[in-house]
Scaffold this active site. Sequence first.
Site, mmCIF file in Angstrom:
data_model
loop_
_atom_site.group_PDB
_atom_site.id
_atom_site.type_symbol
_atom_site.label_atom_id
_atom_site.label_comp_id
_atom_site.label_asym_id
_atom_site.label_seq_id
_atom_site.Cartn_x
_atom_site.Cartn_y
_atom_site.Cartn_z
ATOM 1 N N HIS A 146 0.834 -1.203 0.000
ATOM 2 C CA HIS A 146 0.000 0.000 0.000
ATOM 3 C C HIS A 146 0.869 1.253 0.000
ATOM 4 C CE1 HIS A 146 -3.220 -2.766 1.204
ATOM 5 N NE2 HIS A 146 -4.051 -1.837 0.768
ATOM 6 N N LYS A 150 -0.407 4.764 4.637
ATOM 7 C CA LYS A 150 -1.241 3.801 5.371
ATOM 8 C C LYS A 150 -0.658 3.564 6.768
ATOM 9 C CE LYS A 150 -3.649 -0.566 4.942
ATOM 10 N NZ LYS A 150 -4.925 0.023 5.374
HETATM 11 P P1 NAD Z 1 -7.556 9.636 5.748
HETATM 12 O O1 NAD Z 1 -6.708 9.840 6.947
HETATM 13 O O2 NAD Z 1 -7.204 10.368 4.483
HETATM 14 O O3 NAD Z 1 -9.096 9.989 6.081
HETATM 15 C C1 NAD Z 1 -9.724 9.717 7.292
HETATM 16 C C2 NAD Z 1 -10.522 10.952 7.657
HETATM 17 O O4 NAD Z 1 -11.342 10.686 8.792
HETATM 18 C C3 NAD Z 1 -9.602 12.147 8.031
HETATM 19 O O5 NAD Z 1 -9.932 13.261 7.240
HETATM 20 C C4 NAD Z 1 -9.908 12.348 9.507
HETATM 21 O O6 NAD Z 1 -9.783 13.707 9.918
HETATM 22 C C5 NAD Z 1 -11.347 11.873 9.564
HETATM 23 N N1 NAD Z 1 -11.828 11.620 10.943
HETATM 24 C C6 NAD Z 1 -11.146 11.134 12.008
HETATM 25 N N2 NAD Z 1 -11.931 11.145 13.118
HETATM 26 C C7 NAD Z 1 -13.154 11.624 12.718
HETATM 27 C C8 NAD Z 1 -14.379 11.881 13.397
HETATM 28 N N3 NAD Z 1 -14.526 11.644 14.713
HETATM 29 N N4 NAD Z 1 -15.413 12.393 12.680
HETATM 30 C C9 NAD Z 1 -15.293 12.648 11.367
HETATM 31 N N5 NAD Z 1 -14.136 12.454 10.673
HETATM 32 C C10 NAD Z 1 -13.091 11.932 11.345
HETATM 33 O O7 NAD Z 1 -7.600 8.062 5.504
HETATM 34 P P2 NAD Z 1 -8.114 7.265 4.220
HETATM 35 O O8 NAD Z 1 -6.943 6.902 3.387
HETATM 36 O O9 NAD Z 1 -9.266 7.979 3.603
HETATM 37 O O10 NAD Z 1 -8.620 5.909 4.912
HETATM 38 C C11 NAD Z 1 -9.606 5.919 5.924
HETATM 39 C C12 NAD Z 1 -9.875 4.495 6.374
HETATM 40 O O11 NAD Z 1 -10.449 3.739 5.305
HETATM 41 C C13 NAD Z 1 -8.608 3.712 6.773
HETATM 42 O O12 NAD Z 1 -8.936 2.865 7.858
HETATM 43 C C14 NAD Z 1 -8.295 2.888 5.527
HETATM 44 O O13 NAD Z 1 -7.531 1.727 5.801
HETATM 45 C C15 NAD Z 1 -9.687 2.546 5.092
HETATM 46 N N6 NAD Z 1 -9.846 2.134 3.687
HETATM 47 C C16 NAD Z 1 -10.735 1.145 3.438
HETATM 48 C C17 NAD Z 1 -11.018 0.757 2.150
HETATM 49 C C18 NAD Z 1 -12.097 -0.282 1.910
HETATM 50 O O14 NAD Z 1 -12.361 -0.639 0.746
HETATM 51 N N7 NAD Z 1 -12.754 -0.759 2.958
HETATM 52 C C19 NAD Z 1 -10.340 1.347 1.067
HETATM 53 C C20 NAD Z 1 -9.433 2.384 1.342
HETATM 54 C C21 NAD Z 1 -9.198 2.782 2.664
#
Ligand code: NAD
Length: 258
Positions: A146, A150
Amino acid sequence: MKIGIVGCAGRMGRMVAAEVLATDGVELAGGTEAPGSDFIGRDIDGIKVGDDAGTLFRASGVVIDFTVPAATMVHAGLAGENGCALIVGTTGLEAEHMAALEKAAEKAVVVQAANMSVGVNLLLGLTEQVAGALGDDYDIEILEMHHRHKVDAPSGTALALGQAAAAGRGVDLNQVSQTARDGNTGPRNPGDIGFASLRGGDVAGDHTVIFAGDGERIELTHKAGNRSVFARGAVLAALWTPRQKPGLYSMRDVLGLA
Ligand code: NAD
């Protein structure tokens, strides 16, 4: 259908917003960011970013969550209280977070998947099938790569692939999982399911399940070209929720692959 996005300024949150705007028959109910975030009050991709998740859950038919496990737990409580469907893509969920989702699922439709892409969900099924067909003289190793941002390892998808392989073999992943090898480890334990994680660049998500026997090797690989496949899957899951009874579902349920 009104869709709310928690974590709307995050990498996935923005992708989901773009996908919602490009999908017929759905409407953005709004978005939130972490309390104290610099994004609160700003306009991102047409969403006025708020910090009041309770208001967002009341205004939405379904909320999509790609945030952090602690936030997902709070969102699970709000989904249960409001009977609002919740799509959870956040990874790194532990027992307490899953328990909160299960509780919410008594009152609301909850879809949780470590990977929302169609291809990976097919790969989960194939992994279970191949692991079931081969004996444990084929060693199973799971390799993932990744992007450099990450924060959790192995990836949620790698762990889900490990669960699928363990299910195929009829064993408990917790008993056979091997997530770290360093120094003089001794020979491989028979029956272990091993994991290795690589991090770098902008890789959206590569996963390979290796079945290594004597004299031959089977490798099942999925590569996500970009993160829009996850956002598309999340919106697909959102569109699927109105026809369902409260409960905890996976992406394999949404795609009819369970
Ligand atoms: P990121 O850090 O860019 O985004 C996460 C966002 O959540 C941030 O902007 C953060 O400020 C916000 N956040 C944190 N606490 C919060 C709250 N209490 N209320 C509202 N917002 C809040 O991360 P990302 O790359 O977008 O990934 C996010 C998650 O999704 C990770 O766990 C990642 O592993 C997962 N992910 C899953 C998939 C899937 O298909 N399931 C695919 C990609 C990423």
